[in-house]
Design a protein around this motif. Structure first.
Motif, short mmCIF file in Angstrom:
data_model
loop_
_atom_site.label_atom_id
_atom_site.label_comp_id
_atom_site.label_asym_id
_atom_site.label_seq_id
_atom_site.Cartn_x
_atom_site.Cartn_y
_atom_site.Cartn_z
N PRO B 12 0.81 -1.21 0.00
CA PRO B 12 0.00 0.00 0.00
C PRO B 12 0.85 1.28 0.00
CG PRO B 12 -0.90 -1.59 1.54
CD PRO B 12 0.41 -2.15 1.06
N ARG B 13 2.02 1.21 0.65
CA ARG B 13 2.89 2.40 0.65
C ARG B 13 3.32 2.78 -0.77
NH1 ARG B 13 9.00 3.39 2.72
NH2 ARG B 13 8.88 5.67 2.87
N ARG B 14 3.53 1.78 -1.63
CA ARG B 14 3.89 2.08 -3.03
C ARG B 14 2.85 3.03 -3.62
NH1 ARG B 14 4.52 -4.06 -5.23
NH2 ARG B 14 4.93 -3.13 -7.27
N VAL B 15 1.59 2.72 -3.41
CA VAL B 15 0.53 3.54 -4.00
C VAL B 15 0.41 4.89 -3.28
CG1 VAL B 15 -1.98 3.66 -4.32
CG2 VAL B 15 -0.73 1.60 -4.98
N THR B 54 -6.18 -2.22 -2.68
CA THR B 54 -7.28 -2.46 -3.62
C THR B 54 -7.99 -1.13 -3.86
OG1 THR B 54 -7.67 -4.78 -2.98
CG2 THR B 54 -9.52 -3.60 -3.94
N LEU B 55 -8.12 -0.78 -5.12
CA LEU B 55 -8.81 0.45 -5.50
C LEU B 55 -10.18 0.08 -6.05
CD1 LEU B 55 -8.55 3.59 -6.04
CD2 LEU B 55 -7.82 2.95 -8.36
N ASP B 64 -6.83 -4.37 -8.09
CA ASP B 64 -5.78 -4.57 -7.10
C ASP B 64 -4.44 -4.70 -7.81
OD1 ASP B 64 -5.79 -7.16 -8.14
OD2 ASP B 64 -6.64 -8.09 -6.35
N GLU B 65 -3.38 -4.92 -7.03
CA GLU B 65 -2.00 -4.98 -7.54
C GLU B 65 -1.48 -3.56 -7.82
OE1 GLU B 65 -0.14 -7.71 -7.65
OE2 GLU B 65 -1.76 -9.05 -7.05
N SER B 66 -0.41 -3.21 -7.09
CA SER B 66 0.13 -1.84 -7.17
C SER B 66 0.41 -1.36 -8.59
CB SER B 66 1.41 -1.72 -6.32
OG SER B 66 1.15 -2.10 -4.99
N PRO B 67 1.06 -2.15 -9.47
CA PRO B 67 1.36 -1.60 -10.80
C PRO B 67 0.09 -1.29 -11.60
CG PRO B 67 2.73 -3.51 -10.35
CD PRO B 67 1.68 -3.47 -9.28
#
Lengths: 209, 209
Positions: B12-15, B54-55, B64-67
Protein backbone atom coordinates in the motif's frame (compact mmCIF):
# COMPACT_ATOMS: atom_id res chain seq x y z
CA UNK A 1 15.98 -5.81 -32.04
CA UNK A 2 16.30 -9.33 -30.63
CA UNK A 3 14.03 -11.43 -28.46
CA UNK A 4 15.81 -14.01 -26.33
CA UNK A 5 13.36 -16.76 -25.54
CA UNK A 6 12.86 -20.52 -25.14
CA UNK A 7 10.09 -22.23 -27.06
CA UNK A 8 9.21 -24.71 -24.32
CA UNK A 9 8.86 -22.25 -21.44
CA UNK A 10 5.57 -20.58 -20.42
CA UNK A 11 6.75 -16.98 -20.04
CA UNK A 12 8.36 -16.61 -23.48
CA UNK A 13 5.14 -18.05 -24.90
CA UNK A 14 3.23 -15.11 -23.41
CA UNK A 15 5.26 -12.77 -25.60
CA UNK A 16 5.12 -15.00 -28.68
CA UNK A 17 1.31 -15.11 -28.55
CA UNK A 18 1.17 -11.35 -27.97
CA UNK A 19 3.35 -10.70 -31.03
CA UNK A 20 1.28 -13.10 -33.15
CA UNK A 21 -1.92 -11.28 -32.17
CA UNK A 22 -0.28 -8.00 -33.22
CA UNK A 23 1.13 -9.49 -36.41
CA UNK A 24 4.66 -8.43 -35.44
CA UNK A 25 7.73 -10.47 -36.30
CA UNK A 26 10.88 -10.11 -34.22
CA UNK A 27 14.19 -11.89 -34.65
CA UNK A 28 14.49 -14.42 -31.88
CA UNK A 29 17.29 -16.36 -30.24
CA UNK A 30 16.69 -19.62 -28.37
CA UNK A 31 18.24 -19.91 -24.89
CA UNK A 32 17.84 -23.39 -23.40
CA UNK A 33 16.59 -22.98 -19.84
CA UNK A 34 16.49 -26.72 -19.10
CA UNK A 35 20.14 -27.00 -20.14
CA UNK A 36 21.02 -23.93 -18.06
CA UNK A 37 22.05 -21.64 -20.94
CA UNK A 38 20.20 -18.75 -19.30
CA UNK A 39 22.61 -18.98 -16.35
CA UNK A 40 25.77 -19.20 -18.47
CA UNK A 41 28.15 -16.26 -18.86
CA UNK A 42 27.16 -15.64 -22.46
CA UNK A 43 23.54 -14.88 -21.62
CA UNK A 44 24.28 -13.26 -18.25
CA UNK A 45 26.39 -10.73 -20.20
CA UNK A 46 23.18 -9.78 -22.01
CA UNK A 47 20.87 -9.95 -18.99
CA UNK A 48 22.49 -10.47 -15.57
CA UNK A 49 19.09 -11.54 -14.20
CA UNK A 50 19.19 -14.62 -16.43
CA UNK A 51 15.48 -14.59 -17.19
CA UNK A 52 13.48 -15.14 -20.36
CA UNK A 53 11.93 -13.57 -22.30
CA UNK A 54 14.43 -10.72 -22.68
CA UNK A 55 14.05 -8.10 -25.41
CA UNK A 56 17.09 -6.09 -26.49
CA UNK A 57 16.31 -2.95 -28.47
CA UNK A 58 18.56 -1.65 -31.23
CA UNK A 59 20.03 0.98 -28.89
CA UNK A 60 21.01 -1.76 -26.42
CA UNK A 61 18.18 -1.19 -23.93
CA UNK A 62 17.42 -4.48 -22.17
CA UNK A 63 13.80 -5.15 -21.24
CA UNK A 64 12.84 -8.33 -19.43
CA UNK A 65 9.59 -9.43 -17.75
CA UNK A 66 6.65 -10.25 -20.03
CA UNK A 67 4.33 -7.39 -19.00
CA UNK A 68 7.09 -4.86 -19.74
CA UNK A 69 7.64 -6.42 -23.17
CA UNK A 70 3.87 -6.40 -23.72
CA UNK A 71 3.95 -2.68 -22.96
CA UNK A 72 6.69 -1.98 -25.51
CA UNK A 73 4.82 -3.61 -28.39
CA UNK A 74 1.41 -2.27 -27.31
CA UNK A 75 2.83 1.24 -27.70
CA UNK A 76 4.74 0.61 -30.94
CA UNK A 77 1.92 -1.48 -32.49
CA UNK A 78 -1.33 -0.24 -30.93
CA UNK A 79 -3.70 -2.37 -33.04
CA UNK A 80 -5.45 -4.45 -31.96
CA UNK A 81 -5.34 -3.15 -28.37
CA UNK A 82 -4.57 -6.03 -26.00
CA UNK A 83 -4.09 -3.97 -22.82
CA UNK A 84 -7.28 -1.90 -22.74
CA UNK A 85 -8.07 1.56 -24.00
CA UNK A 86 -9.15 4.06 -21.33
CA UNK A 87 -7.69 4.37 -17.83
CA UNK A 88 -10.18 2.05 -16.15
CA UNK A 89 -9.89 -0.74 -18.72
CA UNK A 90 -6.10 -0.52 -18.88
CA UNK A 91 -5.79 -0.72 -15.11
CA UNK A 92 -8.41 -3.47 -14.78
CA UNK A 93 -6.78 -5.62 -17.47
CA UNK A 94 -3.33 -5.07 -15.91
CA UNK A 95 -4.78 -6.17 -12.56
CA UNK A 96 -6.43 -9.32 -13.91
CA UNK A 97 -3.34 -10.22 -15.94
CA UNK A 98 -1.39 -10.13 -12.67
CA UNK A 99 -3.89 -12.53 -11.11
CA UNK A 100 -3.20 -14.99 -13.93
CA UNK A 101 0.52 -14.67 -13.33
CA UNK A 102 0.65 -14.66 -9.53
CA UNK A 103 -2.20 -17.07 -8.81
CA UNK A 104 -1.61 -19.24 -11.89
CA UNK A 105 1.88 -19.32 -13.40
CA UNK A 106 3.64 -18.82 -10.06
CA UNK A 107 1.74 -21.62 -8.31
CA UNK A 108 2.33 -23.99 -11.22
CA UNK A 109 6.00 -22.94 -11.34
CA UNK A 110 6.32 -23.69 -7.61
CA UNK A 111 5.15 -27.25 -8.25
CA UNK A 112 7.19 -27.68 -11.42
CA UNK A 113 10.53 -26.30 -10.27
CA UNK A 114 10.45 -27.83 -6.80
CA UNK A 115 9.55 -31.32 -7.98
CA UNK A 116 11.72 -31.53 -11.11
CA UNK A 117 15.25 -32.90 -10.50
CA UNK A 118 16.55 -30.77 -13.40
CA UNK A 119 15.87 -27.68 -11.25
CA UNK A 120 17.09 -29.14 -7.93
CA UNK A 121 19.41 -26.16 -7.36
CA UNK A 122 17.47 -23.65 -9.45
CA UNK A 123 14.28 -23.03 -7.55
CA UNK A 124 14.16 -19.45 -8.73
CA UNK A 125 14.14 -18.54 -12.38
CA UNK A 126 17.41 -16.88 -13.39
CA UNK A 127 19.28 -17.98 -10.26
CA UNK A 128 21.52 -20.89 -9.47
CA UNK A 129 22.12 -22.08 -5.92
CA UNK A 130 18.58 -22.01 -4.54
CA UNK A 131 17.70 -25.57 -3.55
CA UNK A 132 14.21 -26.87 -4.21
CA UNK A 133 11.78 -26.76 -1.28
CA UNK A 134 9.43 -29.69 -0.93
CA UNK A 135 6.77 -27.75 0.99
CA UNK A 136 6.18 -25.53 -2.03
CA UNK A 137 5.03 -28.47 -4.12
CA UNK A 138 2.04 -29.31 -1.95
CA UNK A 139 1.05 -25.66 -1.39
CA UNK A 140 1.53 -25.04 -5.10
CA UNK A 141 -0.93 -27.81 -5.98
CA UNK A 142 -3.53 -26.31 -3.64
CA UNK A 143 -2.90 -22.95 -5.28
CA UNK A 144 -3.39 -24.37 -8.78
CA UNK A 145 -6.79 -25.82 -7.84
CA UNK A 146 -7.77 -22.45 -6.37
CA UNK A 147 -6.61 -20.76 -9.56
CA UNK A 148 -8.65 -23.09 -11.77
CA UNK A 149 -11.78 -22.55 -9.66
CA UNK A 150 -11.34 -18.81 -9.72
CA UNK A 151 -10.74 -18.80 -13.49
CA UNK A 152 -13.88 -20.88 -14.03
CA UNK A 153 -15.96 -18.56 -11.83
CA UNK A 154 -14.65 -15.50 -13.66
CA UNK A 155 -15.48 -17.02 -17.06
CA UNK A 156 -19.06 -17.75 -16.02
CA UNK A 157 -19.63 -14.01 -16.28
CA UNK A 158 -17.67 -12.98 -19.35
CA UNK A 159 -16.49 -14.34 -22.67
CA UNK A 160 -12.86 -13.56 -21.97
CA UNK A 161 -10.83 -13.44 -18.77
CA UNK A 162 -10.97 -9.66 -18.33
CA UNK A 163 -14.26 -8.89 -20.09
CA UNK A 164 -15.70 -8.96 -23.59
CA UNK A 165 -12.48 -8.76 -25.57
CA UNK A 166 -9.34 -10.85 -25.88
CA UNK A 167 -6.51 -9.28 -23.85
CA UNK A 168 -3.18 -10.00 -22.18
CA UNK A 169 -5.17 -11.58 -19.33
CA UNK A 170 -6.26 -14.33 -21.75
CA UNK A 171 -2.73 -14.78 -23.04
CA UNK A 172 -1.25 -15.21 -19.58
CA UNK A 173 -4.12 -17.45 -18.46
CA UNK A 174 -3.73 -19.69 -21.53
CA UNK A 175 0.00 -20.04 -20.88
CA UNK A 176 -0.77 -20.91 -17.25
CA UNK A 177 -3.38 -23.56 -18.06
CA UNK A 178 -1.13 -25.19 -20.65
CA UNK A 179 1.89 -24.99 -18.31
CA UNK A 180 -0.15 -26.94 -15.73
CA UNK A 181 -0.17 -29.94 -18.08
CA UNK A 182 3.55 -30.29 -17.28
CA UNK A 183 2.67 -31.01 -13.68
CA UNK A 184 -0.23 -33.25 -14.81
CA UNK A 185 -2.92 -30.90 -13.54
CA UNK A 186 -5.54 -30.51 -16.28
CA UNK A 187 -8.47 -28.10 -15.94
CA UNK A 188 -10.77 -31.12 -15.60
CA UNK A 189 -14.19 -31.64 -17.15
CA UNK A 190 -16.14 -30.04 -14.31
CA UNK A 191 -14.99 -26.50 -14.97
CA UNK A 192 -17.22 -25.87 -17.97
CA UNK A 193 -16.74 -22.12 -18.34
CA UNK A 194 -12.97 -22.38 -18.23
CA UNK A 195 -13.10 -25.29 -20.68
CA UNK A 196 -15.30 -23.33 -23.12
CA UNK A 197 -12.85 -20.42 -22.92
CA UNK A 198 -9.78 -22.67 -23.24
CA UNK A 199 -11.14 -24.29 -26.42
CA UNK A 200 -11.90 -20.87 -27.86
CA UNK A 201 -8.51 -19.22 -27.19
CA UNK A 202 -6.62 -22.39 -28.16
CA UNK A 203 -8.29 -22.24 -31.58
CA UNK A 204 -6.82 -18.80 -32.33
CA UNK A 205 -3.86 -18.95 -34.73
CA UNK A 206 -1.72 -17.15 -32.12
CA UNK A 207 -1.97 -20.13 -29.74
CA UNK A 208 0.52 -22.08 -31.81
CA UNK A 209 3.03 -19.22 -31.92
CA UNK B 1 -13.50 6.01 -5.43
CA UNK B 2 -11.98 4.26 -2.41
CA UNK B 3 -8.50 2.92 -1.73
CA UNK B 4 -8.37 0.01 0.70
CA UNK B 5 -4.94 -0.07 2.25
CA UNK B 6 -2.93 -0.61 5.44
CA UNK B 7 -0.49 2.04 6.58
CA UNK B 8 2.11 -0.38 7.92
CA UNK B 9 2.39 -2.64 4.86
CA UNK B 10 4.92 -2.13 2.04
CA UNK B 11 2.63 -2.57 -0.98
CA UNK B 12 0.00 0.00 0.00
CA UNK B 13 2.89 2.40 0.65
CA UNK B 14 3.89 2.08 -3.03
CA UNK B 15 0.53 3.54 -4.00
CA UNK B 16 0.51 6.20 -1.26
CA UNK B 17 3.89 7.52 -2.42
CA UNK B 18 2.75 7.44 -6.05
CA UNK B 19 -0.37 9.46 -5.22
CA UNK B 20 1.66 11.96 -3.17
CA UNK B 21 4.06 12.49 -6.12
CA UNK B 22 1.03 13.14 -8.33
CA UNK B 23 -0.66 15.38 -5.76
CA UNK B 24 -3.79 13.24 -5.83
CA UNK B 25 -5.95 12.64 -2.78
CA UNK B 26 -8.14 9.54 -2.59
CA UNK B 27 -10.47 8.50 0.21
CA UNK B 28 -8.85 5.56 1.95
CA UNK B 29 -10.01 2.78 4.27
CA UNK B 30 -7.63 0.96 6.61
CA UNK B 31 -7.74 -2.84 6.55
CA UNK B 32 -5.59 -4.42 9.27
CA UNK B 33 -3.50 -7.17 7.64
CA UNK B 34 -1.75 -8.18 10.87
CA UNK B 35 -5.13 -8.66 12.54
CA UNK B 36 -6.40 -10.57 9.51
CA UNK B 37 -9.10 -8.10 8.43
CA UNK B 38 -8.08 -8.61 4.79
CA UNK B 39 -9.15 -12.26 5.08
CA UNK B 40 -12.47 -11.55 6.80
CA UNK B 41 -15.80 -11.81 4.96
CA UNK B 42 -16.32 -8.05 4.93
CA UNK B 43 -13.21 -7.36 2.86
CA UNK B 44 -13.40 -10.58 0.82
CA UNK B 45 -16.82 -9.34 -0.36
CA UNK B 46 -14.99 -6.34 -1.83
CA UNK B 47 -11.97 -8.24 -3.13
CA UNK B 48 -12.06 -12.06 -2.94
CA UNK B 49 -8.26 -12.11 -3.38
CA UNK B 50 -7.88 -10.43 0.00
CA UNK B 51 -4.92 -8.29 -1.03
CA UNK B 52 -4.02 -4.67 -0.41
CA UNK B 53 -3.89 -2.14 -1.91
CA UNK B 54 -7.28 -2.46 -3.62
CA UNK B 55 -8.81 0.45 -5.50
CA UNK B 56 -12.58 0.49 -6.09
CA UNK B 57 -13.75 2.92 -8.77
CA UNK B 58 -17.09 4.73 -8.59
CA UNK B 59 -18.63 2.29 -11.08
CA UNK B 60 -17.62 -0.64 -8.84
CA UNK B 61 -14.59 -1.78 -10.86
CA UNK B 62 -12.11 -3.43 -8.51
CA UNK B 63 -8.41 -2.95 -9.27
CA UNK B 64 -5.78 -4.57 -7.10
CA UNK B 65 -2.00 -4.98 -7.54
CA UNK B 66 0.13 -1.84 -7.17
CA UNK B 67 1.36 -1.60 -10.80
CA UNK B 68 -2.25 -1.73 -12.05
CA UNK B 69 -3.22 1.04 -9.64
CA UNK B 70 -0.13 3.02 -10.72
CA UNK B 71 -1.40 2.66 -14.30
CA UNK B 72 -4.85 4.03 -13.44
CA UNK B 73 -3.53 7.20 -11.87
CA UNK B 74 -0.75 7.67 -14.44
CA UNK B 75 -3.46 7.83 -17.11
CA UNK B 76 -5.90 10.01 -15.18
CA UNK B 77 -3.17 12.30 -13.79
CA UNK B 78 -0.33 12.26 -16.33
CA UNK B 79 1.85 14.89 -14.63
CA UNK B 80 4.54 14.35 -13.55
CA UNK B 81 5.08 11.15 -15.56
CA UNK B 82 6.29 8.39 -13.23
CA UNK B 83 6.10 5.50 -15.72
CA UNK B 84 8.08 6.86 -18.67
CA UNK B 85 7.01 8.69 -21.79
CA UNK B 86 7.84 6.90 -25.07
CA UNK B 87 7.58 3.15 -25.71
CA UNK B 88 11.18 2.34 -24.77
CA UNK B 89 11.18 4.30 -21.52
CA UNK B 90 7.76 3.01 -20.46
CA UNK B 91 8.79 -0.59 -21.08
CA UNK B 92 12.22 -0.16 -19.47
CA UNK B 93 10.77 1.45 -16.34
CA UNK B 94 8.08 -1.26 -16.11
CA UNK B 95 10.83 -3.87 -16.36
CA UNK B 96 13.04 -2.32 -13.66
CA UNK B 97 10.07 -1.75 -11.39
CA UNK B 98 9.38 -5.48 -11.62
CA UNK B 99 12.97 -6.20 -10.57
CA UNK B 100 12.42 -4.13 -7.43
CA UNK B 101 9.27 -6.08 -6.68
CA UNK B 102 10.39 -9.61 -7.55
CA UNK B 103 14.00 -9.41 -6.42
CA UNK B 104 13.35 -7.05 -3.51
CA UNK B 105 9.88 -7.01 -1.97
CA UNK B 106 9.23 -10.71 -2.64
CA UNK B 107 12.51 -11.87 -1.09
CA UNK B 108 11.98 -9.66 1.95
CA UNK B 109 8.37 -10.87 2.17
CA UNK B 110 9.57 -14.48 2.10
CA UNK B 111 11.75 -13.81 5.15
CA UNK B 112 9.13 -11.73 6.93
CA UNK B 113 6.08 -13.93 6.46
CA UNK B 114 7.85 -17.25 7.03
CA UNK B 115 9.60 -16.16 10.22
CA UNK B 116 6.81 -14.15 11.86
CA UNK B 117 4.48 -16.22 14.09
CA UNK B 118 1.61 -13.84 13.25
CA UNK B 119 1.70 -15.23 9.69
CA UNK B 120 2.26 -18.91 10.62
CA UNK B 121 -0.72 -20.01 8.51
CA UNK B 122 -0.69 -17.08 6.09
CA UNK B 123 2.45 -17.53 4.04
CA UNK B 124 0.78 -16.03 1.00
CA UNK B 125 -0.72 -12.59 1.04
CA UNK B 126 -4.51 -12.75 0.78
CA UNK B 127 -4.70 -16.46 1.66
CA UNK B 128 -5.26 -18.35 4.86
CA UNK B 129 -4.18 -21.96 5.29
CA UNK B 130 -0.70 -21.85 3.77
CA UNK B 131 1.76 -22.78 6.52
CA UNK B 132 5.07 -20.97 6.74
CA UNK B 133 8.07 -22.71 5.17
CA UNK B 134 11.35 -22.41 7.01
CA UNK B 135 13.51 -22.94 3.93
CA UNK B 136 12.19 -19.74 2.41
CA UNK B 137 13.65 -17.67 5.25
CA UNK B 138 17.25 -18.61 4.53
CA UNK B 139 16.89 -18.36 0.75
CA UNK B 140 15.04 -15.09 1.18
CA UNK B 141 17.95 -13.61 3.16
CA UNK B 142 20.38 -14.60 0.41
CA UNK B 143 18.02 -12.99 -2.09
CA UNK B 144 17.85 -9.74 -0.11
CA UNK B 145 21.67 -9.43 -0.09
CA UNK B 146 21.70 -10.06 -3.86
CA UNK B 147 19.02 -7.40 -4.28
CA UNK B 148 20.96 -4.83 -2.26
CA UNK B 149 24.14 -5.51 -4.27
CA UNK B 150 22.30 -5.24 -7.55
CA UNK B 151 20.58 -2.02 -6.46
CA UNK B 152 23.92 -0.52 -5.44
CA UNK B 153 25.54 -1.49 -8.76
CA UNK B 154 22.64 0.00 -10.70
CA UNK B 155 22.84 3.27 -8.76
CA UNK B 156 26.56 3.62 -9.49
CA UNK B 157 25.51 4.46 -13.05
CA UNK B 158 22.44 6.63 -12.64
CA UNK B 159 20.87 9.07 -10.22
CA UNK B 160 17.65 7.12 -9.94
CA UNK B 161 16.88 3.41 -10.15
CA UNK B 162 15.68 3.45 -13.77
CA UNK B 163 17.66 6.40 -15.12
CA UNK B 164 17.82 10.17 -14.68
CA UNK B 165 14.33 10.77 -13.37
CA UNK B 166 12.31 9.61 -10.37
CA UNK B 167 9.90 6.83 -11.38
CA UNK B 168 7.84 3.94 -10.05
CA UNK B 169 11.08 1.93 -9.91
CA UNK B 170 12.31 4.30 -7.17
CA UNK B 171 9.01 4.07 -5.32
CA UNK B 172 9.01 0.27 -5.26
CA UNK B 173 12.72 0.13 -4.40
CA UNK B 174 12.25 2.56 -1.51
CA UNK B 175 9.37 0.49 -0.14
CA UNK B 176 11.54 -2.63 -0.44
CA UNK B 177 14.56 -1.16 1.36
CA UNK B 178 12.41 0.19 4.18
CA UNK B 179 10.47 -3.11 4.41
CA UNK B 180 13.81 -4.87 4.93
CA UNK B 181 14.22 -3.02 8.22
CA UNK B 182 11.41 -5.20 9.55
CA UNK B 183 13.60 -8.25 9.09
CA UNK B 184 16.60 -6.34 10.47
CA UNK B 185 18.44 -6.22 7.16
CA UNK B 186 19.68 -2.67 6.62
CA UNK B 187 21.39 -1.61 3.38
CA UNK B 188 24.65 -1.34 5.33
CA UNK B 189 27.33 1.36 5.09
CA UNK B 190 29.31 -0.33 2.31
CA UNK B 191 26.72 0.19 -0.42
CA UNK B 192 27.48 3.87 -0.99
CA UNK B 193 25.47 4.41 -4.19
CA UNK B 194 22.36 2.82 -2.77
CA UNK B 195 22.80 4.82 0.43
CA UNK B 196 23.15 8.09 -1.49
CA UNK B 197 19.97 7.28 -3.41
CA UNK B 198 18.10 6.15 -0.29
CA UNK B 199 18.88 9.42 1.52
CA UNK B 200 17.74 11.39 -1.53
CA UNK B 201 14.41 9.64 -2.11
CA UNK B 202 13.67 9.46 1.63
CA UNK B 203 13.96 13.27 1.77
CA UNK B 204 11.13 13.74 -0.74
CA UNK B 205 7.85 14.79 0.91
CA UNK B 206 6.16 11.75 -0.66
CA UNK B 207 8.29 9.36 1.42
CA UNK B 208 6.20 10.10 4.50
CA UNK B 209 2.88 9.53 2.71
Amino acid sequence: MKLYEFTQAPNPRRVRIFLAEKGVEVESVQVDIVGGENLADEFKAINPRGVLPTLVLDDGTVIDESPAIYRYFELTHPEPPLMGTDAASQAYIASVERHMEFDGIQAIGDVFRNSNPAFATRRKTGQSGDASIEGLVEQGRVGVERFFDSLNARLADSEYVAGDTFTIADITALCAVDFAKWIRMPLGDGREHANRWHASVSARPSASA
